[in-house]
Motif scaffolding. Structure first.
Motif: not given
Length: 1133
Positions: A248-249, A1090-1093, A331-332, A313-314
């Motif tokens: 996933p990415l 929030e997450y996007i996969v 660090d973002a 983010l790999p």
């Protein structure tokens, strides 16, 4: 019986060929899709270009709506897509190669490593785009599913809800319509209530179908879906593929919130004067009454959101699970910030602004139609009438040594106001106290002989359209920004009486008792104006001091014109009374002096020159020929070298009456009366007589000053253009020529045909009028001149008025301007004005003052016009206000508002349009308040100090004082001059490095301040802005310091939650929360995650093609939402 049997045999026939309600709804949806141009499939439609990173965030989206009925239930069908197209900044960067998972070209056939061809419709081409993962102002469907164009079917009424079963029925109709028309745009149906924002839909294309589903809980999420690892497990179970094969990415964003500001970051808005609010105006010096209040009552910024995002983010580059968390927001690579206003409407805040509240209350009072007696009681209906006891005391005053005027007898002598007016008893006490009322009256009518403490209340010597301008900051321009714009306002002079009256009424409405206080002020205003007219005292603040009161200005408001008319009446009355008393006194003194000396005063005369003596003797000789009743009167001066045509005496300019001043409403009444006379001969004659009163007065004065004059003498002085010369070619009187001879004479002069024709016409006319003398018509030529054509028409107005005019000097004529009658008309008009009508008359003046008050704010000239928040009515509430460009400053918006107000002031009063102007000014006030709040929170203390110009002025003053002190010390100690010079040189050399270092720091500080000011402008003009440099840039460091101070303040107050690993490990696995939620960073705990996969996997079977899949999840406090888009292959399923 037979009829009943016949009725029983009738049965209903059902026609199954008729379209059902579902089919009718499907056909309507197909028609809407064809109208929007979304049909035809990917091969026939031009696919949209890739989305730029700033396009979706800028909220420039196009939305088309159409109502479609399913049975009797209306649905709103809307189509959404971006308005503009472009390319991302990232793709334009040299050397950048877009990743295959980041950008899939729409409609393009792409082969993967196994040689399998992938075709994606335009709707699914950008679900793996990482350039703009978390748009802010885009539609929620675009943010959750990653779509760029889609169609939504929702109930037309916001109070209706759609059950999931009915939603699937609607979705089947939408899907069938998309298949029939070849539409490859995503179609969705809103499920449940609109406030839940739950959607389900599908995308259909050749060889694939995508399903859009959503899960929404208003409770904490289950343990299996609390972090990134849980979401990956969810996708793995859905597509039926092992986690190790998914690759996933991910895109992650954490949002940190400040809603409790540290003590030093709390907004330091200057509070309103409580004494003014309570009505204690005794010791304020009227600084509060001179201008309108401005600013917000509380901090307009409720929250500050700082989001730290990792767009790409790999899998395996970070850990986010129940056991380990490795992401640090500092660090973002991407930081974004936005501010939320205080609680208000969904579209924008309506913070309590002082200026906006005052203007709205004034507008509401303008709708009241009650009179002063209805508001205050019948005791306030007299407007200055006295009772019998007052009249009795007034009659007693007639026995005094000096007889007072009638006005002073009735109203009483009134000197400097030291107490409340005493013409009313205690039973008639109004809503305003005596001290407040006296202070207000002294502010409106300052005494001429005032103390030094009251000098600030005096009116300026010269009035203008804008107040006096004294820039106190380098942001302010040299001249008033509204100086040229306010010229078109139908208002009143700045800082004048009407201007002050509008401010006082505004303060009274808000702080001193509302509409009864305004009615009380109106009542006292009428008493003051009545007193000034009776005592022949000018009304101050209406015109410039030490000048003759000008006539009413038609470019001013009606109330200003009425006060100007009252001053004109007072001036006429003063001149009339002074002239009468002077003439009487001088006549009595001359008579007494002559009788005492024993000879007439005619024997005394001034020495004159020989020529003047000759003229005087000639004039005396000529005057001696006149009878005693024809003695000249009312002469002013000799009119040049002109002499009377028949008598031969000098022509004198008479003393005439000034033209009567008139106000705008009286002028309209006169025009209406003249229009009612009609176009008949009688009406025209009556109209001429009504308009010739001034002409008759001037003719009578001319006859009195010039005995023996004729109409031609009057025309030579009054209208020289009507005394025209006679052409030289006209033969002398007694000779007669035909028209043919006159034509030949004209053409023999060698002129052109056109000029010869004109000359011939003039010769014929002149010959006619010359010959008319012999015919008895009355046309006469004297010294080569004659009266013009309009003066020689038989029965014309001039001859008729001249024939009826008698030799009467101006001082004995009937007054053209009856000052007493006009003054009473003005006072009666003011007496009939209700408090609401007074507010309507003062509304343009008050808005004029509000615009000028807004122009005094320095931040107005540093913010863009798009920084105005609030509803879209900022530009749409007034259709006449054009939308400004983002490059134009907030000053341009204020100029547009003022121009709009100028147009409204010249039209009939429309309170709805004035309400739009007030809304605009309130939006500007809120914007400036937010700017001040953000500057206080983000800028360092040095940048919030007084302006640089003031600081330079202080430094120069301090430096000059030091220099003067040094020079005095040098003069006192001459022996130590060399030593002091050497020490000064050594000190200067030693401090060169320090000066250079301080100068570098100062330069860096200015640059940092400029960057922060730019950030503040962006926060005001945009919903969410990118923080340059993230945590390492100047804006990021300022935000980081603000968050750290907020965390320290929360720790001091004990409001910051504390989590420990030991406490978390003691909880059962089902009760444990995400480790990311309990990990504290320098920004605190995240308020939202929030997450996007994104994955690419074969679905629905291992033999299917590789399809893109996407899952979006958001974790808020008490809210959990998962939106999944899963694509399945329909060719190889």
């Amino acid at each position: 019986m037979n009829s009943q049997d016949g009725d029983e045999e009738v049965f209903e026939i059902v026609d199954f060929t008729t379209a059902s309600e579902w089919e009718v709804f499907t056909a309507a949806v197909e028609e809407a899709m064809q109208g929007w141009g979304v049909t035809g499939g990917g091969s026939r439609r031009c696919p949209p270009p890739p989305p730029p990173s700033s396009l979706i965030a800028s909220s420039q989206w196009r939305e088309q709506k159409q109502i479609v009925n399913y049975s009797d239930f209306p649905f709103e069908l809307s189509y959404h897509c971006p308005m503009e197209s472009g390319t991302t900044e990232e793709t334009n960067t040299p050397g950048h190669t877009p990743h295959r998972a980041d950008l899939l070209s729409p409609g393009e056939v792409v082969q993967d490593e196994d040689g399998v061809e992938d075709y994606l419709p335009p709707a699914l081409a950008y679900i793996h785009d990482c350039s703009n993962c978390f748009p802010n102002r885009a539609h929620c469907v675009a943010r959750w599913y990653g779509l760029r164009e889609f169609i939504i079917a929702a109930p037309a009424s916001s109070s209706c809800s759609v059950a999931p079963s009915k939603a699937r029925l609607l979705l089947s109709a939408l899907t069938l319509a998309a298949n029939n028309t070849g539409c490859e745009v995503a179609v969705l149906v809103q499920v449940l209530k609109p406030m839940d924002r739950v959607f389900m839909g599908s995308v259909t294309a050749a060889g694939l179908r995508a399903t859009l589903d959503m899960i929404h809980f208003r409770s904490p999420p289950p343990v299996e879906c609390q972090d990134y690892e849980g979401l990956v497990e969810l996708i793995s179970n859905k597509v039926g593929m092992e986690r190790l094969r998914l690759e996933p990415l991910a895109s992650v964003r954490f949002t940190y919130i400040i809603n409790e500001w540290p003590e030093e970051a709390c907004w330091a808005q200057t509070p309103p004067d409580l004494d003014l609010e309570l009505g204690d105006l005794g010791d304020l010096g009227f600084s509060g009454l001179k201008q309108l209040p401005f600013g917000l009552l509380y901090d307009p910024v409720r929250e500050l959101h700082l989001s730290a995002a990792w767009p790409r983010l790999p899998h395996g580059s970070f850990e986010d699970s129940l056991l380990r968390f490795t992401l640090d927001p500092c660090d973002a690579p991407c930081w974004t910030a936005k501010v939320l206003p205080s609680a208000g409407s969904p579209e924008g805040p309506h913070v309590a602004g002082l200026l906006g509240e005052h203007l709205l209350e004034f507008l509401c009072a303008s709708r009241d139609e009650r009179s002063v007696p209805e508001v205050l009681g019948h005791a306030f209906a007299d407007f200055g009438a006295q009772d019998s006891a007052d009249v009795a005391s007034a009659l007693d005053r007639l026995t005094e040594h000096s007889v007072p005027s009638l006005g002073s007898v009735i109203m009483g002598r009134r000197s400097k106001r030291g107490s409340a007016p005493s013409h009313r008893g205690s039973s008639q006490q109004g809503p305003l106290s005596a001290d407040v009322l006296v202070s207000i009256l002294n502010f409106l009518f300052p005494e001429e002989e005032s103390d030094q403490e009251e000098e600030s209340t005096a009116y300026p010597s010269v009035f203008g359209r804008v107040p006096s301008w004294h820039p106190t900051s380098h942001e302010l321009p040299e001249e008033h920004p509204l100086k040229d714009v306010c010229v078109g306002l139908k208002s009143a002079p700045a800082e004048g009486l009407v201007w002050r009256l509008s401010l006082v009424c505004c303060h009274a409405l808000h702080s001193l008792g509302g509409l009864p206080a305004v009615a009380h002020i109106l009542y006292e205003l009428m008493l003051e104006l009545r007193f000034r007219w009776d005592n022949c005292l000018f009304v101050p603040g209406v015109s410039a001091a030490f000048e003759e009161p000008p006539p009413p200005d038609m470019a001013a408001c009606l109330l200003q014109q009425k006060l100007q008319m009252l001053n004109c009446c007072i001036a006429h009355r003063e001149r009339r009374e002074r002239g009468t008393s002077t003439a009487t006194t001088s006549a009595a003194a001359s008579a007494g002096k002559a009788s005492f000396l024993g000879f007439d005063e005619d024997e005394f005369f001034d020495c004159v020159s020989d020529e003047e003596e000759k003229e005087t003797d000639t004039s005396k000789e000529n005057n001696d020929e006149l009878s005693s009743w024809d003695e000249p009167e009312g002469r002013v001066r000799v009119c040049g070298e002109l002499r009377l045509l028949r008598a031969g005496r000098r022509l004198y300019v008479p003393a005439t009456q000034d033209p009567a001043p008139v106000t705008e409403d009286r002028l309209e009444q006169q025009a209406e009366v003249l229009m009612r006379l009609g176009d008949t001969d009688e009406g025209s004659a009556m109209r001429a007589r009504l308009m010739s009163s001034s002409l008759l007065s001037d003719m009578e004065a001319f006859k009195a000053a010039n005995p023996g004059c004729i109409l031609a003498d009057f025309v030579r002085w009054y209208s020289p253009r009507d005394w025209v010369p006679v052409a030289a070619e006209v033969p002398p009187q007694g000779e007669s020529k035909t028209a043919v001879e006159l034509l030949a004479l004209a053409f023999d002069t060698g002129r052109s045909i056109l000029s010869a024709r004109k000359m011939a016409l003039n010769l014929i006319l002149d010959h006619y009028f010359t010959s008319a003398v012999h015919m008895g018509i009355g046309v006469e030529v004297i010294d080569g001149h004659r009266l013009s054509d309009r003066m020689t028409i038989p029965g014309n107005l001039w001859e008729e008025v001249w024939r009826n005019a008698l030799p009467v000097p101006a001082r004995r004529q009937k007054r053209l301007f009856d000052d007493a009658r006009e003054a009473e008309t003005v006072l009666q008009w003011l007496a009939k004005v209700t408090p609401g009508a007074l507010c309507r008359h003062l509304l343009p003046v008050l808005l004029h003052a509000a615009c000028c008050r807004t122009a005094d704010e320095p931040h107005l000239y540093t913010l863009p016009s798009c920084a105005v928040w609030g509803p879209s009515s900022v530009y749409q509430a007034m259709e006449a206000v054009p939308a400004l460009q983002h490059s134009e400053g907030l000053r341009a918006l204020l100029t547009v508002i003022t121009q709009r107000m100028g147009r409204l002031s010249r039209q009939p009063c429309d309170l709805k349009k004035y309400s739009d102007v007030i809304e605009q000014l309130g939006a500007v006030e809120r914007c400036l308040g937010r700017a001040m709040s953000l500057r206080h929170k983000l800028l360092p203390a040095e940048a919030r100090r007084p302006s640089s110009s003031q600081q330079k002025r202080k430094n120069n003053t301090r430096r000059s004082r030091n220099n003067s002190r040094r020079s005095s010390e040098a003069l006192d100690s001459d022996d130590n001059e060399g030593k002091e010079a050497e020490s000064d040189l050594s000190g200067l050399e030693a401090s060169d490095d320090e000066v250079a270092a301080n100068e570098a720091k100062r330069r860096d500080g200015k640059e940092d301040t400029a960057v922060l000011v730019s950030l503040i402008s962006s926060l005001l003009s945009s919903g969410e802005v990118t923080v340059e440099g993230a945590a390492k840039g100047v804006p990021g460091q300022a935000l980081l310091r603000l968050f750290e101070r907020s965390i320290q303040e929360q720790e001091r107050l004990g409001s910051l939650p504390r989590y420990s690993l030991e406490q978390r490990s003691s909880l059962p696995p089902s009760a444990r929360r995400s480790l990311a939620e309990h990990t504290r960073s320098r920004l605190g705990y995240p308020g939202a995650r929030e997450y996007i996969v994104r994955v690419r996997a074969e679905y629905p079977s291992p033999n299917s093609r590789v399809m893109p899949h996407r899952v979006y999840a958001t974790f808020l406090k008490g809210d959990f939402r998962v939106a999944g888009l899963f694509t399945q292959d329909t060719s190889f399923s």
